[in-house]
Design a protein around this motif. Structure first.
Motif, PDB file in Angstrom:
ATOM      1  N   LYS A  48       0.836  -1.215   0.000  1.00  0.00           N
ATOM      2  CA  LYS A  48       0.000   0.000   0.000  1.00  0.00           C
ATOM      3  C   LYS A  48       0.861   1.250   0.000  1.00  0.00           C
ATOM      4  CE  LYS A  48      -4.331  -1.585   1.977  1.00  0.00           C
ATOM      5  NZ  LYS A  48      -5.124  -1.722   3.205  1.00  0.00           N
ATOM      6  N   GLN A  49       1.938   1.173   0.742  1.00  0.00           N
ATOM      7  CA  GLN A  49       2.841   2.315   0.811  1.00  0.00           C
ATOM      8  C   GLN A  49       3.419   2.634  -0.579  1.00  0.00           C
ATOM      9  OE1 GLN A  49       6.097   1.522   3.387  1.00  0.00           O
ATOM     10  NE2 GLN A  49       5.874   3.476   4.460  1.00  0.00           N
ATOM     11  N   LYS A  50       3.848   1.561  -1.253  1.00  0.00           N
ATOM     12  CA  LYS A  50       4.435   1.753  -2.589  1.00  0.00           C
ATOM     13  C   LYS A  50       3.396   2.302  -3.570  1.00  0.00           C
ATOM     14  CE  LYS A  50       8.045  -1.740  -2.405  1.00  0.00           C
ATOM     15  NZ  LYS A  50       8.355  -3.123  -2.754  1.00  0.00           N
ATOM     16  N   ILE A  51       2.165   1.771  -3.429  1.00  0.00           N
ATOM     17  CA  ILE A  51       1.096   2.217  -4.348  1.00  0.00           C
ATOM     18  C   ILE A  51       0.818   3.700  -4.162  1.00  0.00           C
ATOM     19  CG2 ILE A  51      -1.394   2.001  -4.797  1.00  0.00           C
ATOM     20  CD1 ILE A  51      -0.965  -1.064  -4.233  1.00  0.00           C
ATOM     21  N   LEU A  52       0.757   4.107  -2.882  1.00  0.00           N
ATOM     22  CA  LEU A  52       0.478   5.525  -2.606  1.00  0.00           C
ATOM     23  C   LEU A  52       1.593   6.430  -3.111  1.00  0.00           C
ATOM     24  CD1 LEU A  52      -1.196   5.577   0.897  1.00  0.00           C
ATOM     25  CD2 LEU A  52      -2.159   6.230  -1.318  1.00  0.00           C
ATOM     26  N   ALA A  53       2.797   5.883  -3.197  1.00  0.00           N
ATOM     27  CA  ALA A  53       3.940   6.704  -3.608  1.00  0.00           C
ATOM     28  C   ALA A  53       4.003   6.877  -5.127  1.00  0.00           C
ATOM     29  CB  ALA A  53       5.233   6.084  -3.089  1.00  0.00           C
ATOM     30  N   CYS A  54       3.184   6.057  -5.841  1.00  0.00           N
ATOM     31  CA  CYS A  54       3.248   6.134  -7.308  1.00  0.00           C
ATOM     32  C   CYS A  54       2.724   7.471  -7.807  1.00  0.00           C
ATOM     33  CB  CYS A  54       2.385   5.039  -7.940  1.00  0.00           C
ATOM     34  SG  CYS A  54       3.173   3.460  -7.847  1.00  0.00           S
ATOM     35  N   GLU A  55       3.473   8.079  -8.738  1.00  0.00           N
ATOM     36  CA  GLU A  55       3.050   9.381  -9.270  1.00  0.00           C
ATOM     37  C   GLU A  55       2.569   9.276 -10.719  1.00  0.00           C
ATOM     38  OE1 GLU A  55       2.418  12.089  -7.850  1.00  0.00           O
ATOM     39  OE2 GLU A  55       3.218  11.568  -5.864  1.00  0.00           O
ATOM     40  N   SER A  56       2.641   8.076 -11.282  1.00  0.00           N
ATOM     41  CA  SER A  56       2.172   7.946 -12.672  1.00  0.00           C
ATOM     42  C   SER A  56       1.491   6.599 -12.869  1.00  0.00           C
ATOM     43  CB  SER A  56       3.347   8.050 -13.644  1.00  0.00           C
ATOM     44  OG  SER A  56       4.124   6.870 -13.551  1.00  0.00           O
ATOM     45  N   ALA A  57       0.639   6.547 -13.867  1.00  0.00           N
ATOM     46  CA  ALA A  57      -0.074   5.300 -14.177  1.00  0.00           C
ATOM     47  C   ALA A  57       0.924   4.215 -14.540  1.00  0.00           C
ATOM     48  CB  ALA A  57      -1.025   5.541 -15.354  1.00  0.00           C
ATOM     49  N   HIS A  58       2.009   4.633 -15.147  1.00  0.00           N
ATOM     50  CA  HIS A  58       3.026   3.678 -15.567  1.00  0.00           C
ATOM     51  C   HIS A  58       3.672   3.013 -14.348  1.00  0.00           C
ATOM     52  CE1 HIS A  58       5.685   2.080 -18.590  1.00  0.00           C
ATOM     53  NE2 HIS A  58       6.707   2.284 -17.751  1.00  0.00           N
ATOM     54  N   ALA A  59       4.065   3.832 -13.364  1.00  0.00           N
ATOM     55  CA  ALA A  59       4.700   3.306 -12.144  1.00  0.00           C
ATOM     56  C   ALA A  59       3.722   2.390 -11.399  1.00  0.00           C
ATOM     57  CB  ALA A  59       5.130   4.471 -11.262  1.00  0.00           C
ATOM     58  N   LEU A  60       2.442   2.790 -11.440  1.00  0.00           N
ATOM     59  CA  LEU A  60       1.412   2.013 -10.743  1.00  0.00           C
ATOM     60  C   LEU A  60       1.291   0.609 -11.350  1.00  0.00           C
ATOM     61  CD1 LEU A  60      -0.601   2.505  -8.466  1.00  0.00           C
ATOM     62  CD2 LEU A  60      -2.246   3.297 -10.151  1.00  0.00           C
ATOM     63  N   LYS A  61       1.355   0.590 -12.671  1.00  0.00           N
ATOM     64  CA  LYS A  61       1.280  -0.710 -13.369  1.00  0.00           C
ATOM     65  C   LYS A  61       2.431  -1.618 -12.931  1.00  0.00           C
ATOM     66  CE  LYS A  61      -1.959  -1.638 -16.355  1.00  0.00           C
ATOM     67  NZ  LYS A  61      -2.822  -2.150 -15.369  1.00  0.00           N
ATOM     68  N   ASP A  62       3.637  -1.025 -12.785  1.00  0.00           N
ATOM     69  CA  ASP A  62       4.803  -1.825 -12.378  1.00  0.00           C
ATOM     70  C   ASP A  62       4.578  -2.444 -10.999  1.00  0.00           C
ATOM     71  OD1 ASP A  62       6.125  -1.395 -14.673  1.00  0.00           O
ATOM     72  OD2 ASP A  62       7.347   0.280 -13.920  1.00  0.00           O
ATOM     73  N   ILE A  63       4.067  -1.652 -10.085  1.00  0.00           N
ATOM     74  CA  ILE A  63       3.834  -2.164  -8.710  1.00  0.00           C
ATOM     75  C   ILE A  63       2.772  -3.265  -8.742  1.00  0.00           C
ATOM     76  CG2 ILE A  63       3.045  -1.539  -6.388  1.00  0.00           C
ATOM     77  CD1 ILE A  63       5.734  -0.335  -7.077  1.00  0.00           C
ATOM     78  N   GLU A  64       1.731  -3.012  -9.523  1.00  0.00           N
ATOM     79  CA  GLU A  64       0.648  -4.003  -9.638  1.00  0.00           C
ATOM     80  C   GLU A  64       1.232  -5.328 -10.121  1.00  0.00           C
ATOM     81  OE1 GLU A  64      -2.627  -2.702 -12.058  1.00  0.00           O
ATOM     82  OE2 GLU A  64      -3.508  -4.695 -12.149  1.00  0.00           O
ATOM     83  N   ARG A  65       2.130  -5.225 -11.114  1.00  0.00           N
ATOM     84  CA  ARG A  65       2.729  -6.442 -11.656  1.00  0.00           C
ATOM     85  C   ARG A  65       3.548  -7.176 -10.588  1.00  0.00           C
ATOM     86  NH1 ARG A  65       5.865  -4.419 -15.593  1.00  0.00           N
ATOM     87  NH2 ARG A  65       4.034  -3.597 -16.638  1.00  0.00           N
ATOM     88  N   ILE A  66       4.295  -6.440  -9.761  1.00  0.00           N
ATOM     89  CA  ILE A  66       5.150  -7.067  -8.737  1.00  0.00           C
ATOM     90  C   ILE A  66       4.317  -7.885  -7.742  1.00  0.00           C
ATOM     91  CG2 ILE A  66       6.631  -6.565  -6.730  1.00  0.00           C
ATOM     92  CD1 ILE A  66       7.757  -4.211  -8.385  1.00  0.00           C
ATOM     93  N   TYR A  67       3.122  -7.372  -7.412  1.00  0.00           N
ATOM     94  CA  TYR A  67       2.314  -8.070  -6.412  1.00  0.00           C
ATOM     95  C   TYR A  67       1.336  -9.082  -7.003  1.00  0.00           C
ATOM     96  CZ  TYR A  67       4.430  -5.337  -2.805  1.00  0.00           C
ATOM     97  OH  TYR A  67       5.367  -4.812  -1.953  1.00  0.00           O
ATOM     98  N   VAL A  68       0.587  -8.656  -8.009  1.00  0.00           N
ATOM     99  CA  VAL A  68      -0.459  -9.575  -8.491  1.00  0.00           C
ATOM    100  C   VAL A  68      -0.218 -10.049  -9.919  1.00  0.00           C
ATOM    101  CG1 VAL A  68      -2.227  -8.688  -6.932  1.00  0.00           C
ATOM    102  CG2 VAL A  68      -1.968  -7.659  -9.188  1.00  0.00           C
ATOM    103  N   GLY A  69       0.946  -9.769 -10.499  1.00  0.00           N
ATOM    104  CA  GLY A  69       1.265 -10.226 -11.847  1.00  0.00           C
ATOM    105  C   GLY A  69       1.461 -11.740 -11.886  1.00  0.00           C
ATOM    106  N   LYS A  70       1.676 -12.244 -13.098  1.00  0.00           N
ATOM    107  CA  LYS A  70       1.809 -13.693 -13.301  1.00  0.00           C
ATOM    108  C   LYS A  70       2.899 -14.322 -12.440  1.00  0.00           C
ATOM    109  CE  LYS A  70       0.321 -14.918 -17.938  1.00  0.00           C
ATOM    110  NZ  LYS A  70       0.823 -14.819 -19.288  1.00  0.00           N
TER     111      LYS A  70
END
Ligand code: DAH
Length: 340
Positions: free
Chosen positions: A13-35
């Protein structure tokens, strides 16, 4: 959820809140819930756990996934609204910057010539007509005095449409002559610019698709003199000055007499590569409308006469711009098209 997982979720959650762009958010999403992400790793371990723990392990992995996705969606919303906010408040907008470069297109050289000639003929009282590109065998051949088995069909390498053979891709614009006769009340003058198709082996001077402009005048007492007069005006329109013309006999079943009309080479006085050192260029085929064609169009040849011509627009464009290969015209190469 175990303490370990609580900690993982808090970190996510901390990392997600720190994201400043949709692109960065996608990267975090991938790290946690990606394949190959954290949740996938947890699920992969389940088969190795004692049977009693498997159910809970699956449940907590799913809880983690849902919680991460929720946090991602919430952050997405925040980012989107702050972007809109920034646009509204004008932040990042600099009114003094020069505008972005807009690339201007231009008309295709065939369109340019077509429009010029349409204007010219309209100023001489001609109407501009259109006709179908997929044409009935009847209009393309029969009505033009080219019955089935007529040898003149050989010179038109025709694309036949699937079906009963009555439909062809028109091989010339002449079929609109008879269509016009059926529709219009004489006297009239028409031109018909458009695409034609032939089953050609393509080379520098042949393409399967090319452009023509058909001309037809129907009136009383029409003679070759009218034809020559109209063609001289046409030449003045195209080349901007008077050019001498000559007629040679030519055979086309829909005109009698039929001619090839040549004009003095507009590019030289004593022979050049365009006129192949003859000082004459072949301009167009033409003639007086054959009585059978007038009859097919419902006109009485004893009362009405006419002249017709078939101007090759593709060839004219090549002449005008010194283009040495007809395939450039429809090749869609921007390097070619940008020159016009
Ligand atoms: N339609 C002929 C062709 O494409 C050209 C032509 C010849 C048109 C003589 C005419 C004409 O109107 O009078 O081969």
């Amino acid at each position: 959820m175990s303490q370990d997982l609580e900690a993982t979720l808090a970190e996510a959650k901390q990392k997600i809140l720190a994201c400043e762009s949709a692109h960065a958010l996608k990267d975090i999403e991938r790290i946690y819930v990606g394949k190959k992400g954290v949740v996938a790793g947890l699920l992969a371990k389940i088969p190795g756990l004692p049977a009693a723990q498997r159910r809970d392990a699956g449940k907590t992995a799913n809880q983690l996934k849902q919680a991460v996705l929720q946090a991602v969606t919430a952050r997405q919303g925040e980012l989107a609204s702050s972007e809109i906010e920034a646009q509204r408040s004008g932040a990042g907008f600099d009114a003094t910057l020069p505008p972005g470069r807009t690339v201007r297109g231009s008309l295709h050289p065939i369109t340019q010539v077509t429009r010029e000639l349409e204007d010219l003929f309209q100023s001489m009282g001609y109407q501009v007509l259109d006709g179908p590109e997929v044409e009935l065998d009847y209009y393309n051949f029969e009505a033009l005095n080219i019955p089935a088995n007529h040898p003149a069909r050989d010179s038109h390498d025709t694309f036949f449409c699937e079906g009963d053979g009555h439909l062809v891709m028109r091989t010339h614009t002449s079929p609109v002559q008879v269509r016009a006769m059926e529709r219009l009340e004489p006297p009239y003058r028409i031109v018909v610019p458009g695409k034609c198709f032939r089953q050609e082996t393509t080379d520098a001077s042949h393409d399967h698709t090319f452009h023509q402009m058909e001309g037809l005048v129907v009136d009383k007492d029409i003679s070759v003199a009218h034809l020559i007069g109209a063609m001289k005006t046409l030449l003045r329109g195209i080349f901007g000055r008077d050019l001498e013309v000559r007629l040679r006999p030519g055979y086309f079943p829909f005109v009698e007499p039929g001619f090839e009309l040549d004009a003095r080479c507009p590019f030289c006085d004593s022979g050049c590569s365009v006129c192949k050192r003859t000082t004459w260029i072949e301009l167009l085929p033409c003639g007086l409308v054959h009585p059978n064609v007038l009859r097919a169009g419902g006109l009485d040849p004893d009362e009405w006469g006419g002249f017709a011509f078939g101007l090759g627009l593709s060839r004219l464009v090549m002449l005008r711009h010194g283009i040495d290969d007809v395939r450039h015209l429809l090749g869609c190469d921007l390097r070619f098209l940008e020159q016009f």
